[in-house]
Design an enzyme around this catalytic site. Sequence first.
Site, short mmCIF file in Angstrom:
data_model
loop_
_atom_site.label_atom_id
_atom_site.label_comp_id
_atom_site.label_asym_id
_atom_site.label_seq_id
_atom_site.Cartn_x
_atom_site.Cartn_y
_atom_site.Cartn_z
N CYS A 1 -13.22 -4.02 -7.85
CA CYS A 1 -13.13 -3.66 -6.33
C CYS A 1 -12.71 -4.63 -5.54
O CYS A 1 -11.94 -4.51 -4.48
CB CYS A 1 -14.01 -2.84 -6.01
N HIS B 1 -19.07 -1.65 -2.29
CA HIS B 1 -17.89 -1.28 -2.08
C HIS B 1 -16.90 -2.06 -1.01
O HIS B 1 -17.46 -2.66 -0.11
CB HIS B 1 -17.80 0.22 -1.74
#
Length: 334
Positions: free
Chosen positions: A82, A163
């Site tokens: 990510c 994230h």
Amino acid sequence: MSWLPVESDPGIFTEIIQQMQVKGVQVEELYSLDFNSLDEIRPVYGLILLYKWRPEEKENRVVITEPNPNFFFASQIINNACATQAILSVLMNSSSIDIGSELSELKQFAKEFPPELKGLAINNNEAIRAAHNTFARPDPSSIMEDEELAAAKNLDEDDDVYHYISYLPVDGILYELDGLKEGPISLGQCLGEPEGIEWLRMVQPVVQEQIDRYSQNEIRFSLLAVVKNRKEMYVAELKEYQRKRERVLQQLGALQADKYAEKSSYEALDRELSEVNIGIETVSQKIVMEEEKSKNWKKENMRRKHNYVPFLFNFLKILADKKKLKPLIAKHHP
């Protein structure tokens, strides 16, 4: 080969970008969102917010499910990728960045793909994965027995999951790109050039609101900026100062040859020369600072690439064989 977790660090991300053949770009960590701090690092191609992931409430904002074909939005397929994917979101959508042949070919190849297939295209790209995995944390599984490996995996399940969300202007619109959503989110029309201050003024309250929310919930976060290579900028600025200095010196020489030259003309050129010399000194110091920072990044990156796990494992094994490990543990953890 799988994607492995990497540490969130501007030095790591800068070298990953360089290994992907992207030119003239680096990553900086931001410690303040005030306009002066943002203005100092311009041009900014995009901001990336990193935070400890938690299940969120249902998204009420409109998600663009069919963006412009030239817009590159990829779904997050692999969690460990990510960070690199957030950086790619900025690189692939910034027209002023030279992304090199590898990313250009990927962008063209996946141009008509839906977000899920774009995510798979990134996942299957060996060059990007190799650049990412260069900085992977050492994997202890290669030297552990089955029971030890199982225990380590159980510990990993409790690890924090982080994230990344990207913010950048594209074609006059400010976007939020989150690979866990179905598409990009428009934050509104953004005036000015992509490398200007206007979009940063617009995104500042949006990111600040996110940061305030995370702070209230004690969620750890950090903010990264994808910016133009600072040393290259300063070197170009230094050359411009040096050219200006030569022009001023030539003008002073011409005045000295002119016996009718006014004193005020000398004084004006002297002031200009003084300002130019100060500019040269200031920019030269910035270049030295960037060189020092780059040297430290390389040193840290070399340390990160080295796998210390086998040494530590064997060292602890020797202590255990000599019946010294348990006494040490008991001494420090009574």
